[in-house]
Motif scaffolding. Structure first.
Motif, PDB file in Angstrom:
ATOM      1  N   GLY A 177       7.840  12.510 -20.322  1.00 59.36           N
ATOM      2  CA  GLY A 177       6.672  11.771 -20.815  1.00 59.36           C
ATOM      3  C   GLY A 177       5.616  12.723 -21.348  1.00 59.36           C
ATOM      4  N   GLN A 178       5.440  13.850 -20.650  1.00 54.31           N
ATOM      5  CA  GLN A 178       4.458  14.837 -21.108  1.00 54.31           C
ATOM      6  C   GLN A 178       4.875  15.444 -22.445  1.00 54.31           C
ATOM      7  N   ALA A 179       6.178  15.690 -22.574  1.00 50.67           N
ATOM      8  CA  ALA A 179       6.662  16.260 -23.834  1.00 50.67           C
ATOM      9  C   ALA A 179       6.453  15.266 -24.977  1.00 50.67           C
ATOM     10  N   VAL A 180       6.627  13.969 -24.695  1.00 53.96           N
ATOM     11  CA  VAL A 180       6.371  12.951 -25.721  1.00 53.96           C
ATOM     12  C   VAL A 180       4.895  12.988 -26.115  1.00 53.96           C
ATOM     13  N   ALA A 181       4.025  13.018 -25.123  1.00 54.47           N
ATOM     14  CA  ALA A 181       2.587  13.014 -25.412  1.00 54.47           C
ATOM     15  C   ALA A 181       2.212  14.247 -26.222  1.00 54.47           C
ATOM     16  N   ASP A 182       2.755  15.398 -25.836  1.00 61.85           N
ATOM     17  CA  ASP A 182       2.444  16.633 -26.555  1.00 61.85           C
ATOM     18  C   ASP A 182       2.904  16.541 -28.014  1.00 61.85           C
ATOM     19  N   MET A 183       4.098  16.013 -28.217  1.00 59.66           N
ATOM     20  CA  MET A 183       4.609  15.879 -29.585  1.00 59.66           C
ATOM     21  C   MET A 183       3.723  14.934 -30.394  1.00 59.66           C
ATOM     22  N   LEU A 184       3.312  13.824 -29.763  1.00 60.68           N
ATOM     23  CA  LEU A 184       2.506  12.859 -30.504  1.00 60.68           C
ATOM     24  C   LEU A 184       1.133  13.449 -30.854  1.00 60.68           C
ATOM     25  N   ARG A 185       0.582  14.246 -29.955  1.00 60.13           N
ATOM     26  CA  ARG A 185      -0.704  14.895 -30.251  1.00 60.13           C
ATOM     27  C   ARG A 185      -0.566  15.819 -31.455  1.00 60.13           C
ATOM     28  N   ALA A 188      -0.296  13.788 -34.522  1.00 63.32           N
ATOM     29  CA  ALA A 188      -1.576  13.153 -34.840  1.00 63.32           C
ATOM     30  C   ALA A 188      -2.513  14.126 -35.559  1.00 63.32           C
ATOM     31  N   MET A 189      -2.341  15.437 -35.311  1.00 60.34           N
ATOM     32  CA  MET A 189      -3.177  16.418 -36.007  1.00 60.34           C
ATOM     33  C   MET A 189      -2.859  16.452 -37.498  1.00 60.34           C
ATOM     34  N   THR A 190      -1.628  16.103 -37.855  1.00 59.75           N
ATOM     35  CA  THR A 190      -1.241  16.190 -39.262  1.00 59.75           C
ATOM     36  C   THR A 190      -1.766  15.010 -40.065  1.00 59.75           C
ATOM     37  N   ALA A 191      -2.247  13.961 -39.393  1.00 57.79           N
ATOM     38  CA  ALA A 191      -2.652  12.751 -40.114  1.00 57.79           C
ATOM     39  C   ALA A 191      -3.908  12.152 -39.497  1.00 57.79           C
ATOM     40  N   PRO A 192      -5.072  12.815 -39.696  1.00 58.24           N
ATOM     41  CA  PRO A 192      -6.308  12.302 -39.090  1.00 58.24           C
ATOM     42  C   PRO A 192      -6.667  10.890 -39.568  1.00 58.24           C
ATOM     43  N   ALA A 193      -6.218  10.500 -40.779  1.00 59.62           N
ATOM     44  CA  ALA A 193      -6.588   9.185 -41.306  1.00 59.62           C
ATOM     45  C   ALA A 193      -5.745   8.062 -40.704  1.00 59.62           C
ATOM     46  N   LEU A 198      -0.621   5.856 -27.540  1.00 60.59           N
ATOM     47  CA  LEU A 198       0.572   6.055 -26.714  1.00 60.59           C
ATOM     48  C   LEU A 198       0.357   5.276 -25.424  1.00 60.59           C
ATOM     49  N   THR A 199       1.325   4.428 -25.092  1.00 57.38           N
ATOM     50  CA  THR A 199       1.221   3.602 -23.894  1.00 57.38           C
ATOM     51  C   THR A 199       2.441   3.838 -23.021  1.00 57.38           C
ATOM     52  N   ASP A 200       2.193   4.005 -21.728  1.00 57.79           N
ATOM     53  CA  ASP A 200       3.293   4.114 -20.775  1.00 57.79           C
ATOM     54  C   ASP A 200       3.496   2.740 -20.146  1.00 57.79           C
ATOM     55  N   ARG A 229     -11.485  17.202 -32.048  1.00 56.13           N
ATOM     56  CA  ARG A 229     -12.415  16.990 -30.938  1.00 56.13           C
ATOM     57  C   ARG A 229     -11.843  15.934 -29.994  1.00 56.13           C
ATOM     58  N   ALA A 230     -11.282  14.864 -30.592  1.00 54.51           N
ATOM     59  CA  ALA A 230     -10.711  13.797 -29.772  1.00 54.51           C
ATOM     60  C   ALA A 230      -9.496  14.291 -28.984  1.00 54.51           C
ATOM     61  N   LEU A 231      -8.734  15.192 -29.572  1.00 56.01           N
ATOM     62  CA  LEU A 231      -7.502  15.643 -28.919  1.00 56.01           C
ATOM     63  C   LEU A 231      -7.722  16.812 -27.973  1.00 56.01           C
ATOM     64  N   LEU A 232      -8.612  17.734 -28.353  1.00 52.50           N
ATOM     65  CA  LEU A 232      -8.722  18.987 -27.602  1.00 52.50           C
ATOM     66  C   LEU A 232     -10.044  19.120 -26.859  1.00 52.50           C
ATOM     67  N   GLY A 233     -10.953  18.164 -27.070  1.00 54.33           N
ATOM     68  CA  GLY A 233     -12.188  18.167 -26.301  1.00 54.33           C
ATOM     69  C   GLY A 233     -13.340  18.872 -26.988  1.00 54.33           C
ATOM     70  N   PRO A 234     -14.557  18.614 -26.506  1.00 53.75           N
ATOM     71  CA  PRO A 234     -15.748  19.182 -27.136  1.00 53.75           C
ATOM     72  C   PRO A 234     -15.827  20.700 -26.998  1.00 53.75           C
ATOM     73  N   ALA A 235     -15.231  21.264 -25.952  1.00 50.92           N
ATOM     74  CA  ALA A 235     -15.306  22.720 -25.785  1.00 50.92           C
ATOM     75  C   ALA A 235     -14.582  23.403 -26.938  1.00 50.92           C
ATOM     76  N   PHE A 236     -13.432  22.874 -27.310  1.00 49.91           N
ATOM     77  CA  PHE A 236     -12.718  23.436 -28.454  1.00 49.91           C
ATOM     78  C   PHE A 236     -13.554  23.253 -29.709  1.00 49.91           C
ATOM     79  N   ALA A 237     -14.054  22.030 -29.889  1.00 50.32           N
ATOM     80  CA  ALA A 237     -14.774  21.729 -31.129  1.00 50.32           C
ATOM     81  C   ALA A 237     -15.974  22.646 -31.309  1.00 50.32           C
ATOM     82  N   SER A 238     -16.702  22.921 -30.215  1.00 44.92           N
ATOM     83  CA  SER A 238     -17.919  23.704 -30.405  1.00 44.92           C
ATOM     84  C   SER A 238     -17.601  25.184 -30.607  1.00 44.92           C
TER      85      SER A 238
END
Ligand SMILES: Nc1ncnc2c1ncn2[C@@H]1O[C@H](COP(=O)(O)OP(=O)(O)OP(=O)(O)O)[C@@H](O)[C@H]1O
Ligand SMILES: [Mg+2]
Length: 616
Positions: A177-185, A188-193, A198-200, A229-238
Motif C-alpha cells: 500500500g505504501q509503494a502504491v501511495a509513493d508511486m501515485l505521489r 501526481a507531481m507530473t500533472a499538477p493540473a 487515493l482511498t484504502d 507543497r501539498a505533497l511534501l509539506g510546507p518545510a520543503f516548500a519554504s
C-alpha cells in the motif's frame, strides 16, 4: 506528455502494431506488484487527458485496484482491442522514436488481464452511452452496455491469484500500500493540473482517504510549487529553490532545496524524464554532485526535477516497466543538471530557513517570565560595564569593517546606531551580540540570528576557493615577530612539500632546523591566528588526505584553513564588525550554510513574534 490537449476530443483509433515494432519493444515483466499496476493505469488516464483520477485499493492493492478517470474514454467496439497485446492508439506509424505519450507498447492492459480479473468500463467522448468488458487469464468477455457519465474505470481484482509463485513475492499489505501511495505521489507531481485521490477500501464499511490533491491552475512553476507543497509539506516548500536551465535540446526545471533542508537519506528525490517517473543513476549522481561541498557526505538534498529531452535524444524503450531511460549524450545531461542546480543555489542565497517552530517550542516561548525570576536576576547582577574579556577582536580586515586597526579597544556595546541604517538589507542591522556567539539583527520583516563563527568560516572558505579558481594569490599578513613552530617530523615534511601551494594562500613559512618551521606570513583573510594550531591542523589535513586526488586535498586544506578564521564563538564583536559580517554574508549567498551543511542564519518573522505574544 501530450495527453492534456486531448481532453474531450474523440479518442484516437486503437490498432495492432506491426511485428517489426513489436520486436523492438523492451520485453519483460510489465506488472510486478500493485504499484506497477497503478502506474500503468494512471499513465493511461493521463494519456487520455484526465483532469481527475481517483484510485482505490484494498489489501495494499492485492485484492483490489480501481482507477477511475474523466479522460476521453475508449470507443465501445474497440474495448476488446484495448485488451489485446500490441494494440495501441498512441503510436503514429510504427515509429518508436517519436513517442508523445506515456504509453506506446499496447501491452499494459493485456499484461494485467493475464494476471488478474479485469473489468473495463468506458464512455468515449461524444458517445451516447458507456460500455463494459471483462477479462481474465486466457479469456476476454464480450462488450455489454454499462452506466458511466464519462471517462474510464479499470478494476483489477485478485492480482496474481492464478500465479501463486508471484503472489509469494509480494510484501505485506502495508508495504505494498505504501509503494502504491509513493508511486501515485510521483505521478501526481507530473500533472499538477489533474486532481488525484487515493482511498484504502480494505474495510468497505470505513474507507480511508490516503491522498487528496486538488487540481492546480496557473503557470507551470506556481502550479508545481503548490502541488509540491501539498505533497511534501510546507518545510520543503519554504526551502525550495526554483531550478531552470536548458541546453541543446534538453531542458531542466523543478525545485531543489537549500542545503539546510537536507535529509539523512536520499528520500525526497523525485526525478522525471519527459514526464515519466524514472529511477536514474546518472540523474541522482548529478544531483549529489551539484551539492558537492555544500553538504556533508551523509546528508541528501530534496528535489523534484523534470528533464525534458527531444525524443530523438533519449531512448525510453530500454526497460519493461519504463523505469529507466538512456540518454544519447549522458555527459551533457549531467552537466546541465549540475550547472542548473548550482545556479539555483547561488541565486537563492537570501532564501533563509525559518526557525523551526514545533508546537512544543512555541509553547515554551509563550511561557511568561515569572516576576520572581526577574528580581533574582536583578539582585545577582554585577554593576553595569564590560568585563576584562570584553576586549573586542578585530575580525575582518580593518578597512572593510570600517574600524580602527590599531588594536585599541572599541567602544562598549552601547554604540550609537550605525550611521547608515541597513534595515532594508536581507540580513538587516545588527542590534546586539548574544553569548558572544550569535549576532541578533533586525530587518523590516523580523529578526535574524547569525552564528558568527559558522558564517565567517564559510565566508573565508568561499573566498579562498574563489581566489584559487581565479589562479590568484591570497594576501599574506607579515608577522612582526616570526613564529617558530615545533612539529613532529612527518607533519613538518608534509607541510614543506606543499610550501608553494601554501604560499599562494598567504601562508609563508620556511624550515627552521630539525622539525621546526618558521612562520613568516599568515593569510590576511583569517585575521590574527594561532600559528602553531593552524600549521598542526593543516599538516593533519594533508596527512589524512594523502591518498585523495589533488582537488579534494586542496578543498580539505581550504576548509581546514577557514576554520581558523578569527571570528570564533566566544569573541565579542563590535557593532561595525557585526554589520560588516552581515553585509559580507549578503554578498556571498553560500555563507548562509556553514561548511558542514548547517544553517548560519535563522529568521523569525515579526508576525511570528507577534503570534508568540498572542498579539495576533
Ligand atoms: N484510461 C484510458 N482512457 C482512454 N483510453 C485508454 C485508457 N486505458 C487504455 N486506453 C486505450 O487502450 C489502449 C491500450 O492500453 P495499454 O495501456 O494496454 O497500452 P498503451 O497505453 O497504448 O501502451 P503501454 O503498454 O506502453 O501502456 C491504449 O492505447 C488506449 O487507446
Ligand atoms: Mg498504457
Amino acid at each position: 506528455m501530450g495527453g492534456h490537449d486531448h481532453n474531450m476530443q474523440a479518442p484516437r483509433r486503437i490498432r495492432q502494431l506491426a511485428s517489426d515494432a513489436i520486436n523492438r519493444i523492451a520485453a519483460g515483466e510489465v506488472v510486478e506488484r500493485p504499484s506497477s499496476a497503478v502506474k500503468e493505469l494512471v499513465e493511461n488516464a493521463l494519456d487520455a487527458g484526465a483532469r481527475r483520477i481517483d484510485v482505490t485499493i484494498a489489501a495494499g492493492g492485492k485484492t483490489l485496484i480501481r482507477v477511475a478517470d474523466d479522460g476521453h474514454g475508449i470507443v465501445a467496439d474497440e474495448l476488446p482491442l484495448a485488451l489485446c497485446r500490441h494494440a495501441t492508439s498512441k503510436l503514429d506509424g510504427d515509429d518508436l522514436v517519436a513517442i508523445r505519450f506515456l504509453g506506446f507498447r499496447g501491452e499494459a492492459l493485456a499484461a494485467l488481464a493475464a494476471v488478474a480479473r479485469l473489468t473495463l468500463v468506458s464512455r468515449a467522448a461524444g458517445a451516447a452511452e458507456a460500455a463494459a468488458i471483462e477479462a481474465g487469464p486466457g479469456r476476454i468477455g464480450s462488450v455489454r452496455p454499462a452506466a458511466r457519465a464519462r471517462g474510464t474505470v479499470v478494476e483489477i481484482r485478485d492480482l496474481f491469484h492464478a500465479t501463486p509463485a508471484r503472489l509469494k513475492f509480494l510484501r505485506s499489505d502495508r508495504a505494498e500500500g505504501q509503494a502504491v501511495a509513493d508511486m501515485l505521489r510521483r505521478l501526481a507531481m507530473t500533472a499538477p493540473a489533474t486532481a488525484f485521490s487515493l482511498t484504502d477500501a480494505s474495510d468497505p464499511a470505513r474507507p480511508r482517504r490516503l491522498l487528496d490533491l486538488e487540481a492546480e491552475t496557473g503557470d507551470l512553476f506556481p502550479a508545481l510549487s503548490r502541488r509540491l507543497r501539498a505533497l511534501l509539506g510546507p518545510a520543503f516548500a519554504s526551502a525550495a529553490l526554483r531550478v531552470e536551465a536548458g541546453r541543446e535540446g534538453h531542458r531542466l526545471h523543478g525545485f531543489a532545496t537549500l542545503p539546510t533542508h537536507s535529509r539523512g537519506a536520499a528520500l525526497d528525490q523525485y526525478l522525471f524524464v519527459n514526464g515519466r517517473v524514472v529511477r536514474d543513476r546518472l540523474l541522482s549522481g548529478a544531483l549529489r554532485a551539484a551539492y558537492g561541498d555544500l553538504l556533508p557526505r551523509d546528508r541528501h538534498p530534496a528535489a523534484c526535477l523534470f528533464l525534458v529531452v527531444e525524443p530523438a535524444l533519449v531512448d525510453v524503450n530500454v526497460h519493461p516497466a519504463k523505469a529507466e531511460v538512456r540518454f544519447r549524450d549522458p555527459g551533457l545531461v549531467r552537466n546541465l543538471v549540475v550547472t542548473g542546480l548550482r545556479q539555483a543555489l547561488g541565486a537563492g542565497g537570501h532564501h533563509m530557513p525559518a526557525a523551526p517552530a514545533s508546537p512544543g517550542s512555541l509553547r515554551a516561548f509563550r511561557r511568561p517570565v515569572a516576576p520572581a525570576a526577574i528580581d533574582a536576576a536583578r539582585a545577582a547582577q554585577a554593576p553595569a560595564g564590560l568585563g576584562e574579556e570584553a576586549q573586542p577582536f578585530l575580525a575582518l580586515p580593518a578597512q572593510e569593517a570600517g574600524i580602527r586597526g590599531d588594536g585599541a579597544p572599541h567602544p562598549p556595546a552601547d554604540l550609537p546606531p550605525p550611521p547608515e541604517e541597513a534595515g532594508d538589507r536581507p540580513l538587516g542591522t545588527a542590534r546586539l551580540q548574544l553569548f558572544d556567539t550569535y549576532i541578533l539583527a533586525q530587518t523590516p520583516a523580523g529578526i535574524v540570528l547569525v552564528d558568527q563563527h559558522a558564517a565567517h568560516e564559510r565566508l573565508v572558505y568561499e573566498r579562498l576557493k574563489a581566489t584559487r579558481a581565479r589562479g590568484g594569490r591570497q594576501p599574506g599578513q607579515i608577522l612582526l615577530i616570526p613564529d617558530i613552530v615545533e612539529l613532529d617530523p612527518p607533519a613538518c615534511a608534509a607541510l614543506l612539500a606543499e610550501r608553494d601551494m601554501f604560499a599562494s594562500l598567504g601562508l609563508v613559512f620556511e624550515p627552521f632546523g630539525g622539525s621546526a618551521l618558521c612562520l613568516r606570513e599568515s593569510p590576511a583573510i583569517l585575521g590574527p591566528v594561532d600559528g602553531r594550531a593552524l600549521l598542526a591542523d593543516l599538516a593533519d589535513a594533508l596527512l589524512a588526505e594523502q591518498e585523495s586526488p589533488l582537488e579534494s586535498r586542496i578543498d580539505a586544506i581550504l576548509s581546514r584553513m577557514a576554520c581558523h578564521g578569527s571570528v570564533r564563538a566566544g569573541r565579542r564583536l563590535a557593532q561595525a564588525e557585526m554589520d560588516a559580517l552581515l553585509r559580507e554574508m549578503e554578498a556571498e549567498p553560500a555563507s548562509l550554510t556553514c561548511n558542514h551543511g548547517r544553517p548560519t542564519a535563522l529568521h523569525l518573522a515579526r508576525s511570528d513574534i507577534e503570534r508568540l505574544f498572542g498579539r495576533r
